[in-house]
Design an enzyme around this catalytic site. Sequence first.
Site, PDB file in Angstrom:
ATOM      1  N   HIS A 119      29.312 -28.091  14.055  1.00 15.79           N
ATOM      2  CA  HIS A 119      30.091 -28.732  14.624  1.00 15.79           C
ATOM      3  C   HIS A 119      31.471 -28.155  14.595  1.00 15.79           C
ATOM      4  O   HIS A 119      31.760 -27.152  13.780  1.00 15.79           O
ATOM      5  CB  HIS A 119      30.359 -29.938  13.281  1.00 15.79           C
ATOM      6  CG  HIS A 119      31.754 -30.792  13.244  1.00 15.79           C
ATOM      7  ND1 HIS A 119      32.097 -31.592  14.296  1.00 15.79           N
ATOM      8  CD2 HIS A 119      32.935 -30.829  12.368  1.00 15.79           C
ATOM      9  CE1 HIS A 119      33.338 -31.967  14.157  1.00 15.79           C
ATOM     10  NE2 HIS A 119      33.703 -31.517  13.296  1.00 15.79           N
ATOM     11  N   CYS A 169      32.173 -36.706  10.881  1.00 15.48           N
ATOM     12  CA  CYS A 169      31.923 -35.585  11.891  1.00 15.48           C
ATOM     13  C   CYS A 169      30.523 -35.213  11.511  1.00 15.48           C
ATOM     14  O   CYS A 169      29.731 -34.457  12.489  1.00 15.48           O
ATOM     15  CB  CYS A 169      32.546 -34.227  11.302  1.00 15.48           C
ATOM     16  SG  CYS A 169      34.454 -34.660  11.567  1.00 15.48           S
ATOM     17  N   ASN A 220      38.427 -30.909  17.658  1.00 17.41           N
ATOM     18  CA  ASN A 220      37.537 -31.514  16.790  1.00 17.41           C
ATOM     19  C   ASN A 220      37.182 -32.984  17.502  1.00 17.41           C
ATOM     20  O   ASN A 220      38.174 -33.832  17.217  1.00 17.41           O
ATOM     21  CB  ASN A 220      38.004 -31.662  15.554  1.00 17.41           C
ATOM     22  CG  ASN A 220      37.080 -32.282  14.322  1.00 17.41           C
ATOM     23  OD1 ASN A 220      35.829 -32.819  14.979  1.00 17.41           O
ATOM     24  ND2 ASN A 220      37.317 -32.077  13.269  1.00 17.41           N
TER      25      ASN A 220
HETATM   26  N1  COA Z   1      52.274 -25.692  13.761  1.00 16.07           N
HETATM   27  C1  COA Z   1      53.034 -24.871  13.209  1.00 16.07           C
HETATM   28  N2  COA Z   1      53.058 -24.682  11.814  1.00 16.07           N
HETATM   29  C2  COA Z   1      52.155 -25.726  11.205  1.00 16.07           C
HETATM   30  C3  COA Z   1      51.510 -26.663  11.647  1.00 16.07           C
HETATM   31  C4  COA Z   1      51.442 -26.485  13.381  1.00 16.07           C
HETATM   32  N3  COA Z   1      50.706 -27.328  13.929  1.00 16.07           N
HETATM   33  N4  COA Z   1      50.652 -27.065  11.014  1.00 16.07           N
HETATM   34  C5  COA Z   1      51.119 -26.656   9.660  1.00 16.07           C
HETATM   35  N5  COA Z   1      52.036 -25.641   9.874  1.00 16.07           N
HETATM   36  C6  COA Z   1      52.580 -24.917   8.762  1.00 16.07           C
HETATM   37  C7  COA Z   1      52.645 -25.480   7.504  1.00 16.07           C
HETATM   38  O1  COA Z   1      53.688 -26.455   7.547  1.00 16.07           O
HETATM   39  C8  COA Z   1      52.864 -24.289   6.535  1.00 16.07           C
HETATM   40  O2  COA Z   1      54.170 -24.149   6.557  1.00 16.07           O
HETATM   41  P1  COA Z   1      54.678 -23.373   5.269  1.00 16.07           P
HETATM   42  O3  COA Z   1      53.878 -22.275   4.721  1.00 16.07           O
HETATM   43  O4  COA Z   1      56.109 -23.303   5.523  1.00 16.07           O
HETATM   44  O5  COA Z   1      54.446 -24.657   4.290  1.00 16.07           O
HETATM   45  C9  COA Z   1      51.947 -23.219   7.385  1.00 16.07           C
HETATM   46  O6  COA Z   1      51.802 -23.663   8.697  1.00 16.07           O
HETATM   47  C10 COA Z   1      50.428 -23.172   6.682  1.00 16.07           C
HETATM   48  O7  COA Z   1      49.834 -24.415   6.554  1.00 16.07           O
HETATM   49  P2  COA Z   1      48.607 -24.454   6.126  1.00 16.07           P
HETATM   50  O8  COA Z   1      48.109 -26.116   6.057  1.00 16.07           O
HETATM   51  O9  COA Z   1      48.384 -23.795   4.949  1.00 16.07           O
HETATM   52  O10 COA Z   1      47.601 -23.941   7.397  1.00 16.07           O
HETATM   53  P3  COA Z   1      46.281 -23.726   7.303  1.00 16.07           P
HETATM   54  O11 COA Z   1      46.010 -22.158   7.749  1.00 16.07           O
HETATM   55  O12 COA Z   1      45.231 -24.192   6.118  1.00 16.07           O
HETATM   56  O13 COA Z   1      45.677 -24.315   8.617  1.00 16.07           O
HETATM   57  C11 COA Z   1      44.568 -26.405   9.350  1.00 16.07           C
HETATM   58  C12 COA Z   1      45.820 -25.712   8.735  1.00 16.07           C
HETATM   59  C13 COA Z   1      44.691 -27.986   9.429  1.00 16.07           C
HETATM   60  C14 COA Z   1      44.368 -25.965  10.700  1.00 16.07           C
HETATM   61  C15 COA Z   1      43.204 -25.853   8.499  1.00 16.07           C
HETATM   62  O14 COA Z   1      43.565 -26.150   7.157  1.00 16.07           O
HETATM   63  C16 COA Z   1      42.019 -26.722   8.702  1.00 16.07           C
HETATM   64  O15 COA Z   1      41.429 -26.454   9.780  1.00 16.07           O
HETATM   65  N6  COA Z   1      41.409 -27.422   7.795  1.00 16.07           N
HETATM   66  C17 COA Z   1      40.197 -27.981   8.033  1.00 16.07           C
HETATM   67  C18 COA Z   1      40.047 -28.906   8.941  1.00 16.07           C
HETATM   68  C19 COA Z   1      38.716 -29.437   8.964  1.00 16.07           C
HETATM   69  O16 COA Z   1      37.702 -28.573   8.829  1.00 16.07           O
HETATM   70  N7  COA Z   1      38.131 -30.803   9.039  1.00 16.07           N
HETATM   71  C20 COA Z   1      36.912 -30.929   8.675  1.00 16.07           C
HETATM   72  C21 COA Z   1      36.677 -32.213   8.919  1.00 16.07           C
HETATM   73  S1  COA Z   1      36.937 -33.341  10.083  1.00 16.07           S
END
Ligand code: COA
Length: 331
Positions: free
Chosen positions: A258, A117, A288
């Site tokens: 980004h 990225c 993204n």
């Molecule tokens: N729809 C519904 N629920 C979902 C889901 C989806 N698409 N994806 C995950 N969940 C659930 C998980 O299973 C979890 O359930 P649980 O509590 O029963 O275990 C819950 O939602 C929370 O998941 P979590 O991973 O803690 O969510 P989060 O708030 O961290 O959000 C991302 C997940 C991926 C959106 C977030 O972590 C993110 O954006 N990360 C960084 C990405 C990034 O910056 N990348 C940069 C480099 S390219």
Amino acid sequence: MTLSSVKSAILSIGISLPSKVLTNKDLEKILNTSDSWITERTGIKTRHILEDQELISTHAIKAAKKALEKANLSPKDLNLIICATFTPDYLMPTLSILVQEGIGALNAGVFDISATCSGFIYGLSIADQFIKNNPNWKILVVGAEALSRKINWKDRSTCILFGDGAGAVVVGKSPSQESGIIDFVLGAIPNNWSLLTLKGGGSCFAPFDERLPKEEYFIKMQGKEVFKIAVKTLEEVTLTLLKRNKITPERIDLLIPHQANLRIIEFLRKKLKLSKEKVYVNIQKYGNTSAASIPIALYEAQKKNKLKKNNLILSVAFGGSFTFGGILIKW
Ligand code: COA
């Protein structure tokens, strides 16, 4: 004029996106997810996705042609083509040779860079160095990604985040001494890369190596952990650039981060105490798009007249391999 006093500048921008749009509602049909979860946790509503037979090189070429046209340049005027991508059509040939061929840039050297990225900022910084040593050169910097091809569509925590697209800029000597690329920061954080990987397709495992589970041919991410490192790193990069150039955050006219997650962008905006108008956000439309996200945002910002002469523009990125980059530009 000494070489070090030469400033490089973005002379023009072009973009191209696949016409197929995948909405959160479409994802609801194939995954256990919801529009409200995706919108709340990421800010994403839609993303552009390549059709089955469509290639990202087609979009990189289209974006490049548009940028050249706007700069009033012929493809033969280009001295160098740098493509930032970790999802090229092939490992060999590179994306940059396909762009060179596609636009007919017969006098250009070509190479790809893989900095995920942060790739576009790395590419701009490399172009800046070349222009300082060769002020008459014209360099095409492309950010293009086909992330939909590298996503595990069964992994709901990752596949909802990404989209495909391409952006290209022509970099050359700045028309004025006062404007152009002022400074940049490049870096990478060691010992964390295992939180975000795409192992299949490299040389560690032979193709179809049975030791490698199928999921390893797709992006795997521990989102929560990546998120924490992303917000901290983006803040550090931004503050380093501002401090080094004796600029207070309120002097920034437009922050172009980004586009990885709206919550990451909002965190940074609040830390810098910037108004919403001063931060460019289009993640809701594209998701993204990795190395393509900043040139796409730059293009749109320019179209909306948000890149005015002498504006201070700051762009920051963080991504897989835990690379990061920031660039400060006086437009
Ligand atoms: N729809 C519904 N629920 C979902 C889901 C989806 N698409 N994806 C995950 N969940 C659930 C998980 O299973 C979890 O359930 P649980 O509590 O029963 O275990 C819950 O939602 C929370 O998941 P979590 O991973 O803690 O969510 P989060 O708030 O961290 O959000 C991302 C997940 C991926 C959106 C977030 O972590 C993110 O954006 N990360 C960084 C990405 C990034 O910056 N990348 C940069 C480099 S390219």
